[in-house]
Design a protein around this motif. Structure first.
Motif, PDB file in Angstrom:
ATOM      1  N   LEU A 102      45.219   2.863  12.939  1.00  0.00           N
ATOM      2  CA  LEU A 102      44.389   3.256  11.807  1.00  0.00           C
ATOM      3  C   LEU A 102      45.251   3.929  10.742  1.00  0.00           C
ATOM      4  N   ARG A 103      45.065   3.507   9.496  1.00  0.00           N
ATOM      5  CA  ARG A 103      45.724   4.145   8.351  1.00  0.00           C
ATOM      6  C   ARG A 103      44.645   4.441   7.318  1.00  0.00           C
ATOM      7  N   ILE A 104      44.461   5.715   7.024  1.00  0.00           N
ATOM      8  CA  ILE A 104      43.356   6.094   6.142  1.00  0.00           C
ATOM      9  C   ILE A 104      43.810   7.213   5.219  1.00  0.00           C
ATOM     10  N   THR A 105      43.311   7.185   3.998  1.00  0.00           N
ATOM     11  CA  THR A 105      43.606   8.255   3.050  1.00  0.00           C
ATOM     12  C   THR A 105      42.330   8.593   2.297  1.00  0.00           C
ATOM     13  N   SER A 106      42.359   9.702   1.579  1.00  0.00           N
ATOM     14  CA  SER A 106      41.172  10.150   0.854  1.00  0.00           C
ATOM     15  C   SER A 106      41.395  10.031  -0.642  1.00  0.00           C
ATOM     16  N   ALA A 107      40.318   9.675  -1.351  1.00  0.00           N
ATOM     17  CA  ALA A 107      40.386   9.601  -2.808  1.00  0.00           C
ATOM     18  C   ALA A 107      40.046  10.936  -3.447  1.00  0.00           C
ATOM     19  N   ASP A 108      39.541  11.900  -2.655  1.00  0.00           N
ATOM     20  CA  ASP A 108      39.119  13.163  -3.271  1.00  0.00           C
ATOM     21  C   ASP A 108      39.255  14.347  -2.307  1.00  0.00           C
ATOM     22  N   ALA A 109      38.224  14.640  -1.560  1.00  0.00           N
ATOM     23  CA  ALA A 109      38.197  15.856  -0.744  1.00  0.00           C
ATOM     24  C   ALA A 109      38.776  15.601   0.644  1.00  0.00           C
ATOM     25  N   VAL A 110      38.722  16.636   1.467  1.00  0.00           N
ATOM     26  CA  VAL A 110      39.106  16.499   2.869  1.00  0.00           C
ATOM     27  C   VAL A 110      37.905  15.977   3.644  1.00  0.00           C
ATOM     28  N   HIS A 111      38.126  14.910   4.396  1.00  0.00           N
ATOM     29  CA  HIS A 111      37.075  14.334   5.229  1.00  0.00           C
ATOM     30  C   HIS A 111      37.594  14.278   6.668  1.00  0.00           C
ATOM     31  N   SER A 112      36.701  13.914   7.574  1.00  0.00           N
ATOM     32  CA  SER A 112      37.106  13.739   8.961  1.00  0.00           C
ATOM     33  C   SER A 112      36.361  12.528   9.521  1.00  0.00           C
ATOM     34  N   LEU A 113      37.134  11.525   9.891  1.00  0.00           N
ATOM     35  CA  LEU A 113      36.533  10.304  10.434  1.00  0.00           C
ATOM     36  C   LEU A 113      36.429  10.429  11.943  1.00  0.00           C
ATOM     37  N   THR A 114      35.214  10.265  12.456  1.00  0.00           N
ATOM     38  CA  THR A 114      35.014  10.348  13.902  1.00  0.00           C
ATOM     39  C   THR A 114      34.287   9.096  14.384  1.00  0.00           C
ATOM     40  N   LEU A 140      43.099  13.494   4.285  1.00  0.00           N
ATOM     41  CA  LEU A 140      43.380  14.341   3.134  1.00  0.00           C
ATOM     42  C   LEU A 140      43.832  13.496   1.954  1.00  0.00           C
ATOM     43  N   PRO A 141      43.505  13.938   0.738  1.00  0.00           N
ATOM     44  CA  PRO A 141      44.015  13.225  -0.428  1.00  0.00           C
ATOM     45  C   PRO A 141      45.528  13.411  -0.554  1.00  0.00           C
ATOM     46  N   GLY A 142      46.220  12.367  -0.978  1.00  0.00           N
ATOM     47  CA  GLY A 142      47.655  12.465  -1.222  1.00  0.00           C
ATOM     48  C   GLY A 142      48.521  12.105  -0.044  1.00  0.00           C
ATOM     49  N   THR A 143      47.919  11.852   1.115  1.00  0.00           N
ATOM     50  CA  THR A 143      48.719  11.497   2.277  1.00  0.00           C
ATOM     51  C   THR A 143      47.960  10.489   3.133  1.00  0.00           C
ATOM     52  N   ILE A 144      48.699   9.736   3.915  1.00  0.00           N
ATOM     53  CA  ILE A 144      48.091   8.741   4.799  1.00  0.00           C
ATOM     54  C   ILE A 144      47.997   9.336   6.196  1.00  0.00           C
ATOM     55  N   SER A 145      46.779   9.377   6.723  1.00  0.00           N
ATOM     56  CA  SER A 145      46.601   9.796   8.114  1.00  0.00           C
ATOM     57  C   SER A 145      46.693   8.571   9.008  1.00  0.00           C
ATOM     58  N   GLU A 146      47.441   8.721  10.105  1.00  0.00           N
ATOM     59  CA  GLU A 146      47.611   7.614  11.029  1.00  0.00           C
ATOM     60  C   GLU A 146      47.056   8.016  12.390  1.00  0.00           C
ATOM     61  N   ALA A 147      46.463   7.058  13.079  1.00  0.00           N
ATOM     62  CA  ALA A 147      45.975   7.305  14.433  1.00  0.00           C
ATOM     63  C   ALA A 147      46.051   6.007  15.221  1.00  0.00           C
ATOM     64  N   GLN A 148      46.311   6.164  16.513  1.00  0.00           N
ATOM     65  CA  GLN A 148      46.328   5.012  17.420  1.00  0.00           C
ATOM     66  C   GLN A 148      45.051   5.056  18.256  1.00  0.00           C
ATOM     67  N   LEU A 149      44.242   4.026  18.128  1.00  0.00           N
ATOM     68  CA  LEU A 149      42.957   3.976  18.820  1.00  0.00           C
ATOM     69  C   LEU A 149      42.905   2.739  19.705  1.00  0.00           C
ATOM     70  N   GLN A 150      41.958   2.746  20.616  1.00  0.00           N
ATOM     71  CA  GLN A 150      41.710   1.549  21.415  1.00  0.00           C
ATOM     72  C   GLN A 150      40.287   1.608  21.942  1.00  0.00           C
ATOM     73  N   PHE A 151      39.612   0.471  21.873  1.00  0.00           N
ATOM     74  CA  PHE A 151      38.228   0.397  22.333  1.00  0.00           C
ATOM     75  C   PHE A 151      38.146  -0.688  23.400  1.00  0.00           C
ATOM     76  N   PRO A 152      37.963  -0.276  24.674  1.00  0.00           N
ATOM     77  CA  PRO A 152      38.072  -1.238  25.770  1.00  0.00           C
ATOM     78  C   PRO A 152      36.971  -2.291  25.802  1.00  0.00           C
ATOM     79  N   HIS A 153      35.751  -1.938  25.321  1.00  0.00           N
ATOM     80  CA  HIS A 153      34.633  -2.867  25.482  1.00  0.00           C
ATOM     81  C   HIS A 153      33.976  -3.174  24.137  1.00  0.00           C
ATOM     82  N   PRO A 154      33.395  -4.373  24.011  1.00  0.00           N
ATOM     83  CA  PRO A 154      32.632  -4.679  22.796  1.00  0.00           C
ATOM     84  C   PRO A 154      31.476  -3.702  22.634  1.00  0.00           C
TER      85      PRO A 154
END
Ligand code: CUA
Length: 174
Positions: free
Chosen positions: A93-105, A116-130
């Protein structure tokens, strides 16, 4: 050396050094990028150029079978509104913000990515089942915070490669 020659020499050096000084934004870009770090991104030009332009958002198949998901968080939505990934493969996952601080869950998981705006947040995810996961924002970001959410659809692994790129990128229409 006489003074006139020295003065001419110094003036020439001064003028020559002024040229790069006015063009510093072109010359020093790689250096600036290095100093800011590779995760720096300009929140004001996300839609205009670079990694987070609209047709680059969503899910992209990587050569090794994993996928990369690019998203933007902004008051008060995540783009794309619906993301589709295959089950059982690494999701970068690569995500950035256009404005405020958010939290994707991701409801039903422990995954939580601060954005956060101004930086790319990276995360490694995996979903075992549909399945389907709601992706609400869990950082108070303003009046529309409680309605800020996207949806994740996890499809069987073999189903993903046959989808059209636009279906992979945004599943809201399906
Ligand atoms: Cu975005 Cu709360």
């Amino acid at each position: 050396m006489n003074w006139r020659k020295l003065r001419t020499f110094l003036l020439t050096v001064l003028v020559l050094s002024l040229i790069p000084a006015t063009r510093y934004y072109q010359i020093d870009l790689p250096l600036l990028r290095f100093l800011r770090g590779s995760r720096h991104v300009d929140p004001l030009s996300l839609q205009l150029a670079g990694e987070f332009v609209e047709n680059n958002l969503g899910t992209e198949q990587d050569p090794d079978g994993s996928v990369t998901v690019r998203m933007i968080a902004q008051q008060y939505l995540f783009i794309p509104h619906c993301v589709l990934v295959p089950a059982g493969v690494p999701v970068h996952l690569r995500i950035t913000s256009a404005d405020a601080v958010h939290s994707l869950t991701f409801d039903g998981t422990d995954y939580k990515v601060k954005v956060l705006p101004g930086t790319i947040s990276e995360a490694q995810l995996q979903f075992p089942h549909p399945g389907e996961y709601k992706m609400p924002c869990r950082e108070f970001c303003g009046a529309g915070h409680y309605a800020m959410r996207s949806e994740l659809k996890v499809v069987p692994r073999e189903q993903f490669p046959v989808l059209q790129p636009e279906e992979r990128g945004n599943c809201a229409a399906q």
